[in-house]
Design a protein around this motif. Structure first.
Motif, PDB file in Angstrom:
ATOM      1  N   GLY A   1      18.576  50.729 -31.381  1.00 14.09           N
ATOM      2  CA  GLY A   1      19.599  49.708 -31.138  1.00 14.09           C
ATOM      3  C   GLY A   1      19.088  48.288 -31.237  1.00 14.09           C
ATOM      4  N   HIS A   2      17.771  48.123 -31.107  1.00 10.11           N
ATOM      5  CA  HIS A   2      17.227  46.757 -31.106  1.00 10.11           C
ATOM      6  C   HIS A   2      16.378  46.467 -32.343  1.00 10.11           C
ATOM      7  N   VAL A   3      16.586  47.276 -33.383  1.00  7.23           N
ATOM      8  CA  VAL A   3      16.028  46.939 -34.689  1.00  7.23           C
ATOM      9  C   VAL A   3      16.897  45.813 -35.261  1.00  7.23           C
TER      10      VAL A   3
ATOM     11  N   ARG B   1      23.184  36.869 -30.362  1.00  9.33           N
ATOM     12  CA  ARG B   1      22.231  37.150 -29.292  1.00  9.33           C
ATOM     13  C   ARG B   1      22.509  38.504 -28.663  1.00  9.33           C
ATOM     14  N   CYS B   2      21.422  39.282 -28.413  1.00  7.54           N
ATOM     15  CA  CYS B   2      21.542  40.617 -27.826  1.00  7.54           C
ATOM     16  C   CYS B   2      21.212  40.541 -26.336  1.00  7.54           C
ATOM     17  N   ARG B   3      21.676  41.524 -25.573  1.00  6.20           N
ATOM     18  CA  ARG B   3      21.392  41.528 -24.130  1.00  6.20           C
ATOM     19  C   ARG B   3      19.903  41.730 -23.848  1.00  6.20           C
ATOM     20  N   CYS B   4      19.135  42.162 -24.869  1.00  9.76           N
ATOM     21  CA  CYS B   4      17.690  42.342 -24.663  1.00  9.76           C
ATOM     22  C   CYS B   4      16.939  41.020 -24.774  1.00  9.76           C
ATOM     23  N   GLY B   5      17.636  39.962 -25.213  1.00  6.76           N
ATOM     24  CA  GLY B   5      16.985  38.661 -25.320  1.00  6.76           C
ATOM     25  C   GLY B   5      16.670  38.265 -26.748  1.00  6.76           C
TER      26      GLY B   5
ATOM     27  N   GLY C   1      20.097  39.200 -33.398  1.00  2.78           N
ATOM     28  CA  GLY C   1      20.327  40.009 -34.591  1.00  2.78           C
ATOM     29  C   GLY C   1      20.063  41.490 -34.426  1.00  2.78           C
ATOM     30  N   CYS C   2      19.994  42.004 -33.158  1.00  5.00           N
ATOM     31  CA  CYS C   2      19.785  43.440 -32.956  1.00  5.00           C
ATOM     32  C   CYS C   2      20.987  44.237 -33.475  1.00  5.00           C
ATOM     33  N   LEU C   3      20.718  45.431 -33.970  1.00 12.43           N
ATOM     34  CA  LEU C   3      21.775  46.311 -34.475  1.00 12.43           C
ATOM     35  C   LEU C   3      22.887  46.486 -33.433  1.00 12.43           C
TER      36      LEU C   3
HETATM   37 ZN   LIG Z   1      18.434  43.843 -28.588  1.00 13.61          ZN
END
Ligand SMILES: [Zn+2]
Length: 391
Positions: free
Chosen positions: A238-240, A249-253, A256-258
């Motif tokens: 999911g974070h590739v 922006r992704c919740r992981c910080g 552009g994460c999938l």
């Molecule tokens: Zn992410």
């Protein structure tokens, strides 16, 4: 002490030959294993008294002679399987062939924390055992899937984003304390991959299963077994980063994460921005099924984005089956069509020559079925099954 207890390792090894369920005579087993008939006879007696083998009906019908054909007995023990999601859980009691005996869907909130959620799972599990006419002493083990990263060896969740209070919690120790049974834990995507694989694709050796819902994750089957990697993080795709979308922006910080681009939640946000209100994967599915053009376009594009990342997995891993499931896959053919488009375009012909890209076949039973197989594969393996022979 019976004579069989003198060689539990040998007895456990003989049992492995019978795990396929095919009935065999003592003579056939002797020929197959190269063991003396007297050794085979002694080990079969031990396995019969443990309940793991039974006389098969075929030999019972031959008349007055005592039956000589034995087979694996799937009713010897049962497994409690739980597929726990963010807001609901599916529980099942299965036999040792992985067939569901009784099951139940339950509303629960993972955010209540591990003690409340797991105690409830154990209480309902006891009720299901009673319903199946069994009790805790019949448990081979308990298999649990959780909606977040799990360190499989310890069974502890590791920084799970939607599971407050669960980080590092010793799930196996807690459940063992409640039910007295060996407990194995994995993330929900891995158990779905295993369940789908065993039910529908077991003749293939290498499979990738991708779950597209609020998040995006995958489970890898290599040589018929789950490939978890060194910490259990394999398949967490999911974070590739998606090449073309660099500013979301992704919740992981990261950006552009999938998951931030192509998940159900991401599509719902894009639709809302475009003036079509949606908040969840379920909303996106409803809109797509009702023919909303923007919903169909976003779902198709999500399929392409997921396909681009999967194309890398196809190149590195060369699976023969790529199965797509999860809430967003209910939107219809558009998601999988997008995945096919990108994977075929981005992969070399040899990698896609025999590749099947298919929707999940198992439906919502994939998780509990996989959780059960995780336990069965572990507890009936040669090194483990010995403990059942001396009880
Ligand atoms: Zn992410």
């Amino acid at each position: 002490m019976t004579r069989g207890e003198l060689s539990p390792a040998g007895t456990a090894a003989l049992f492995q030959f019978l795990r396929d369920g095919r009935p065999r005579t003592r003579a056939e087993l002797s020929a197959e294993t190269g063991l003396a008939r007297s050794t085979v006879a002694e080990r079969i007696d031990t396995l019969l008294s443990s309940g793991l083998l039974k006389f098969s009906d075929k030999a019972n019908s031959t008349g007055g002679r005592p039956p000589t054909t034995v087979a694996f007995n799937p009713a010897a023990r049962v497994v409690l399987a739980a597929d726990i999601g963010a807001t609901h859980a599916k529980l099942a009691v299965t036999d040792l062939a992985g067939d569901v005996l009784v099951e139940e869907d339950k509303v629960l909130d993972i955010a209540n924390g591990p003690e409340i959620v797991l105690r409830e799972v154990c209480d309902r599990g006891r009720a299901l055992l009673t319903q199946a006419g069994r009790d805790e002493r019949d448990l081979l083990g308990v298999g649990i899937g959780l909606p977040g990263p799990v360190e499989h060896l310890s069974g502890k969740p590791a920084n799970p984003p939607i599971m407050p209070g669960w980080d590092g919690f010793d799930v196996p120790a807690f459940v063992r304390g409640e039910l007295g049974a060996v407990t194995l834990v994995d993330n929900d995507v891995n158990i779905m991959a295993l369940g789908e694989y065993r039910a529908h694709w077991a003749e293939h050796e290498h499979m990738v299963f991708v779950k597209v819902a609020t998040g995006i994750g995958s489970g890898l089957i290599s040589y018929g077994r789950l490939h978890r990697g060194s910490q259990g993080a394999a398949g967490d795709m999911g974070h590739v980063r998606v090449p073309h979308d660099t500013d979301v922006r992704c919740r992981c910080g990261n950006v552009g994460c999938l998951e931030a681009v192509a998940s159900g939640a991401a599509i719902a946000a894009k639709l809302t921005e475009a003036g079509v209100p949606a908040t969840s994967s379920a909303d996106v599915v409803t809109l797509a099924r009702n023919g909303s053009v923007p919903a169909l376009q976003y779902v198709r594009q999500a399929g392409r984005d997921i396909g681009e990342v999967l194309a890398t997995a196809v190149s590195l891993f060369n699976p023969s089956v790529l199965a797509v499931g999860g809430a967003l896959s209910l939107a219809g053919e558009h998601l999988i069509a997008g995945v096919r488009e990108a994977v075929y375009q981005r992969s070399l012909p040899l990698a896609t020559q025999n590749l099947r890209i298919v929707p999940l076949h198992s439906g919502d039973e994939a998780g509990v079925s996989g959780a059960a197989f995780m336990v069965i594969d572990h507890a009936l393996a040669a090194g483990q099954v010995e403990s059942l022979l001396t009880q």
